[in-house]
Design a protein around this motif. Structure first.
Motif, PDB file in Angstrom:
ATOM      1  N   ARG A 145      82.546 -43.756 -83.551  1.00 32.08           N
ATOM      2  CA  ARG A 145      81.393 -42.842 -83.101  1.00 32.08           C
ATOM      3  C   ARG A 145      81.600 -42.065 -82.323  1.00 32.08           C
ATOM      4  O   ARG A 145      80.770 -41.292 -81.651  1.00 32.08           O
ATOM      5  N   ARG A 194      93.194 -42.292 -72.700  1.00 27.67           N
ATOM      6  CA  ARG A 194      93.815 -40.983 -72.762  1.00 27.67           C
ATOM      7  C   ARG A 194      94.528 -40.369 -71.801  1.00 27.67           C
ATOM      8  O   ARG A 194      95.871 -39.828 -71.848  1.00 27.67           O
ATOM      9  N   ASP A 195      94.011 -40.402 -70.641  1.00 24.25           N
ATOM     10  CA  ASP A 195      94.844 -39.916 -69.496  1.00 24.25           C
ATOM     11  C   ASP A 195      95.903 -40.641 -69.167  1.00 24.25           C
ATOM     12  O   ASP A 195      97.024 -39.770 -68.602  1.00 24.25           O
ATOM     13  N   GLY A 243      88.273 -44.743 -74.122  1.00 20.29           N
ATOM     14  CA  GLY A 243      87.928 -43.447 -73.567  1.00 20.29           C
ATOM     15  C   GLY A 243      88.995 -42.614 -72.845  1.00 20.29           C
ATOM     16  O   GLY A 243      89.993 -42.942 -72.853  1.00 20.29           O
ATOM     17  N   GLY A 244      88.433 -41.756 -71.822  1.00 18.73           N
ATOM     18  CA  GLY A 244      89.222 -40.982 -70.973  1.00 18.73           C
ATOM     19  C   GLY A 244      90.268 -41.616 -70.361  1.00 18.73           C
ATOM     20  O   GLY A 244      91.565 -41.152 -69.947  1.00 18.73           O
ATOM     21  N   ARG A 269      81.517 -30.077 -74.853  1.00 18.19           N
ATOM     22  CA  ARG A 269      82.472 -30.781 -74.393  1.00 18.19           C
ATOM     23  C   ARG A 269      83.950 -30.891 -74.898  1.00 18.19           C
ATOM     24  O   ARG A 269      84.950 -30.746 -74.283  1.00 18.19           O
ATOM     25  N   LEU A 328      76.048 -31.789 -77.722  1.00 18.71           N
ATOM     26  CA  LEU A 328      76.673 -31.459 -76.518  1.00 18.71           C
ATOM     27  C   LEU A 328      78.148 -31.454 -76.830  1.00 18.71           C
ATOM     28  O   LEU A 328      79.081 -30.828 -75.807  1.00 18.71           O
ATOM     29  N   ARG A 329      78.700 -32.009 -77.852  1.00 17.62           N
ATOM     30  CA  ARG A 329      80.161 -31.945 -77.845  1.00 17.62           C
ATOM     31  C   ARG A 329      80.812 -30.796 -78.220  1.00 17.62           C
ATOM     32  O   ARG A 329      81.960 -30.548 -78.139  1.00 17.62           O
ATOM     33  N   ASN A 359      89.885 -39.421 -77.536  1.00 16.20           N
ATOM     34  CA  ASN A 359      89.042 -40.060 -76.827  1.00 16.20           C
ATOM     35  C   ASN A 359      88.664 -41.423 -77.442  1.00 16.20           C
ATOM     36  O   ASN A 359      87.776 -42.344 -77.093  1.00 16.20           O
ATOM     37  N   ARG A 416      84.985 -27.763 -73.036  1.00 16.65           N
ATOM     38  CA  ARG A 416      85.583 -28.333 -71.778  1.00 16.65           C
ATOM     39  C   ARG A 416      87.089 -29.037 -71.822  1.00 16.65           C
ATOM     40  O   ARG A 416      87.700 -28.552 -70.810  1.00 16.65           O
ATOM     41  N   PHE A 417      87.142 -29.705 -72.911  1.00 16.32           N
ATOM     42  CA  PHE A 417      88.434 -30.610 -72.834  1.00 16.32           C
ATOM     43  C   PHE A 417      89.650 -29.551 -73.314  1.00 16.32           C
ATOM     44  O   PHE A 417      90.678 -29.548 -72.717  1.00 16.32           O
ATOM     45  N   TYR A 473      68.460 -34.307 -77.788  1.00 16.21           N
ATOM     46  CA  TYR A 473      69.028 -35.474 -77.082  1.00 16.21           C
ATOM     47  C   TYR A 473      68.015 -36.754 -76.788  1.00 16.21           C
ATOM     48  O   TYR A 473      66.933 -36.636 -76.867  1.00 16.21           O
ATOM     49  N   ARG A 532      81.557 -28.550 -64.828  1.00 16.79           N
ATOM     50  CA  ARG A 532      82.665 -29.126 -64.798  1.00 16.79           C
ATOM     51  C   ARG A 532      84.010 -28.446 -65.615  1.00 16.79           C
ATOM     52  O   ARG A 532      85.222 -28.419 -65.089  1.00 16.79           O
ATOM     53  N   ASP A 580      86.031 -46.725 -68.181  1.00 17.57           N
ATOM     54  CA  ASP A 580      84.999 -47.271 -69.303  1.00 17.57           C
ATOM     55  C   ASP A 580      85.419 -48.382 -69.775  1.00 17.57           C
ATOM     56  O   ASP A 580      86.620 -48.396 -70.372  1.00 17.57           O
ATOM     57  N   ASP A 614      83.685 -38.798 -79.814  1.00 17.00           N
ATOM     58  CA  ASP A 614      83.815 -37.442 -80.370  1.00 17.00           C
ATOM     59  C   ASP A 614      85.206 -36.902 -80.959  1.00 17.00           C
ATOM     60  O   ASP A 614      85.294 -36.425 -82.080  1.00 17.00           O
TER      61      ASP A 614
HETATM   62  N1  CTP Z   1      81.780 -39.753 -75.734  1.00 11.85           N
HETATM   63  C1  CTP Z   1      81.435 -39.284 -77.033  1.00 11.85           C
HETATM   64  N2  CTP Z   1      80.616 -38.551 -77.143  1.00 11.85           N
HETATM   65  C2  CTP Z   1      79.681 -37.669 -76.062  1.00 11.85           C
HETATM   66  C3  CTP Z   1      80.280 -38.498 -74.857  1.00 11.85           C
HETATM   67  C4  CTP Z   1      81.116 -39.474 -74.705  1.00 11.85           C
HETATM   68  O1  CTP Z   1      81.987 -39.757 -78.215  1.00 11.85           O
HETATM   69  N3  CTP Z   1      78.836 -36.820 -76.238  1.00 11.85           N
HETATM   70  C5  CTP Z   1      82.791 -40.877 -75.660  1.00 11.85           C
HETATM   71  C6  CTP Z   1      84.182 -40.676 -75.744  1.00 11.85           C
HETATM   72  O2  CTP Z   1      84.771 -41.365 -76.165  1.00 11.85           O
HETATM   73  C7  CTP Z   1      84.481 -40.479 -74.177  1.00 11.85           C
HETATM   74  C8  CTP Z   1      83.857 -41.650 -73.662  1.00 11.85           C
HETATM   75  O3  CTP Z   1      82.501 -41.673 -74.390  1.00 11.85           O
HETATM   76  O4  CTP Z   1      85.793 -40.580 -73.769  1.00 11.85           O
HETATM   77  C9  CTP Z   1      83.402 -41.436 -72.093  1.00 11.85           C
HETATM   78  O5  CTP Z   1      82.775 -40.358 -71.929  1.00 11.85           O
HETATM   79  P1  CTP Z   1      82.737 -39.727 -70.283  1.00 11.85           P
HETATM   80  O6  CTP Z   1      82.846 -40.585 -69.447  1.00 11.85           O
HETATM   81  O7  CTP Z   1      82.013 -38.526 -70.500  1.00 11.85           O
HETATM   82  O8  CTP Z   1      84.306 -38.740 -70.843  1.00 11.85           O
HETATM   83  P2  CTP Z   1      85.672 -38.877 -70.628  1.00 11.85           P
HETATM   84  O9  CTP Z   1      86.309 -38.894 -71.732  1.00 11.85           O
HETATM   85  O10 CTP Z   1      86.116 -40.185 -69.802  1.00 11.85           O
HETATM   86  O11 CTP Z   1      86.344 -37.765 -69.945  1.00 11.85           O
HETATM   87  P3  CTP Z   1      86.308 -37.252 -68.457  1.00 11.85           P
HETATM   88  O12 CTP Z   1      87.747 -37.297 -68.044  1.00 11.85           O
HETATM   89  O13 CTP Z   1      86.118 -35.995 -68.570  1.00 11.85           O
HETATM   90  O14 CTP Z   1      85.033 -38.012 -67.844  1.00 11.85           O
END
Ligand code: CTP
Length: 371
Positions: free
Chosen positions: A90, A11-12, A7-8, A137, A133-134, A96, A140-141, A71, A183, A23, A92
């Motif tokens: 699965r 990416r970052d 995940g994040g 999200r 919610l996506r 990510n 926001r991204f 949800y 956020r 995570d 988003d």
């Molecule tokens: N995720 C998703 N769908 C969502 C929430 C989360 O697919 N509704 C997945 C994404 O792969 C995301 C990961 O879970 O990268 C972790 O989610 P989160 O911690 O909320 O976001 P981050 O991507 O880590 O981003 P941030 O820097 O904003 O915390």
């Protein structure tokens, strides 16, 4: 069992940005195996565990399927036979949906690195639409990464449009929505969040009151929000700058919809109600000026009044005014009213209504000196 960063954090790191929290995903393990290793379960039926020492989140690789509206309507399937690719699918966005192993080797089955390079926010699969919610999200991204040149892929925007039209957004809980909204507001270009919501039709569903403003006012509001972010003002000032041109009932309705924290709600409502007066501060007589200060309770809540002045200033700057002299004037007025000491009046025997009247006269005298 094999453990990957996901995940994040992946990416970052690839973007060269600081990584806040990591995570982890665990492949080939069962809940029992995790418990035996000392991991603590996060919830009864959610396959996420906390590391015994670091407290970091470790999730068993899982697939998800939507089982109902709203949800919580998800069925998880977590078992040792779920692969890393299943788990990533699965998620988003492609950016990510990457993982990294212990050696720093990136696992990227859905083109996340290419989308990072080409600056696309793109969904991984049609399962994107299972979680409304996506929509928030992705917006926001978009707000966060717009300064780097990122934008939403057209096909992803289409899915967001479908979700917005489906009525699914109304099923989001206020808490989850506000978490994304707040956020987004704190990002460097928060106006992009609202532009993105507008582009997919979510603005009129979630922010109907704001969306109903005439377009020029909406533009000014978003410019004011941009300015508030550029000057790193706190959340309440940003929220207030955005909603300054709404009436206070509309602000109340929006605040209730998202259960907005009290400080943001109060400031936005006061700002919507009083910013026109503040524009005419220098023409006000002491009586009117004092009433304005009282409305903000500047004696006990001086910071809130400062927040109000900042929100008004952001709106003035959005209109292209290089400065907002009313701000310094009102700041001085608040300081003068607050400087009136209460003790001498109490010592002189004033109490109750008489004390209130005497204080008012002393404050009016202090404000008169300013004119
Ligand atoms: N995720 C998703 N769908 C969502 C929430 C989360 O697919 N509704 C997945 C994404 O792969 C995301 C990961 O879970 O990268 C972790 O989610 P989160 O911690 O909320 O976001 P981050 O991507 O880590 O981003 P941030 O820097 O904003 O915390």
């Amino acid at each position: 069992m094999k453990i990957y960063k996901v995940g994040g954090a992946v990416r970052d790191r690839l973007l060269g940005l600081p990584v806040a929290d990591i995570d982890w995903v665990v492949v080939g393990a069962s809940a029992e195996a995790m418990l035996a290793l000392g991991y603590r379960p996060v919830g009864a039926d959610f396959p996420v565990f906390l590391h015994p020492d670091t407290g970091a989140e470790y999730a068993l690789a899982r697939t998800e399927r939507k089982s109902g509206r709203g949800y919580g309507g998800f069925v998880f399937h977590a078992s040792p036979d779920v692969t890393l690719e299943d788990d990533l699918r699965r998620r988003d966005l492609t950016i990510n949906a990457m993982a990294e192993d212990d050696d720093g080797h990136v696992i990227d089955p859905y083109g996340g690195q290419a989308d990072l390079e080409q600056r696309w926010l793109r969904h991984v699969s049609p399962a994107f639409a299972e979680d409304p919610l996506r929509v928030l999200r992705v917006a926001r991204f978009a707000a966060r990464y717009a300064p780097l040149g990122f934008r939403v892929a057209p096909q992803t925007l289409e899915l967001m449009q479908q979700l917005s039209e489906s009525g699914e957004l109304e099923a989001l809980t206020p808490e989850r929505s506000w978490k994304e909204i707040s956020r987004a507001l704190l990002e460097a270009t928060p106006e992009v969040f609202f532009d993105t919501l507008e582009a997919c039709g979510a603005l009129e569903v979630l922010f109907a009151e704001f969306s109903a403003l005439p377009k020029p006012l909406r533009k000014l509001s978003l410019q004011a929000l941009h300015q508030a972010a550029a000057e790193e003002h706190p959340l309440a000032v940003r929220w207030s700058a955005l909603l300054l041109h709404l009436n206070s009932q509309a602000v109340a309705a929006l605040s209730a919809r998202f259960k907005v924290p009290r400080d943001c709600q109060e400031l936005a409502q006061l700002a919507a109600e009083y910013h026109t007066q503040a524009e005419h501060a220098r023409e006000m007589d002491p009586e009117a000026l004092l009433q304005l200060l009282q409305a903000f309770d500047v004696y006990r809540r001086p910071q809130r009044f400062e927040g109000f002045l900042h929100a008004c200033e952001m709106a003035a700057r959005a209109e292209g005014r290089p400065s907002w002299p009313e701000g310094a004037y009102l700041h001085g007025a608040a300081a003068a009213a607050r400087a009136v000491p209460v003790k001498p009046l109490v010592d002189a025997g004033y109490t109750g209504q008489a004390l209130g009247d005497a204080l008012k006269q002393a404050r009016l005298a202090a404000l008169t000196k300013l004119l």
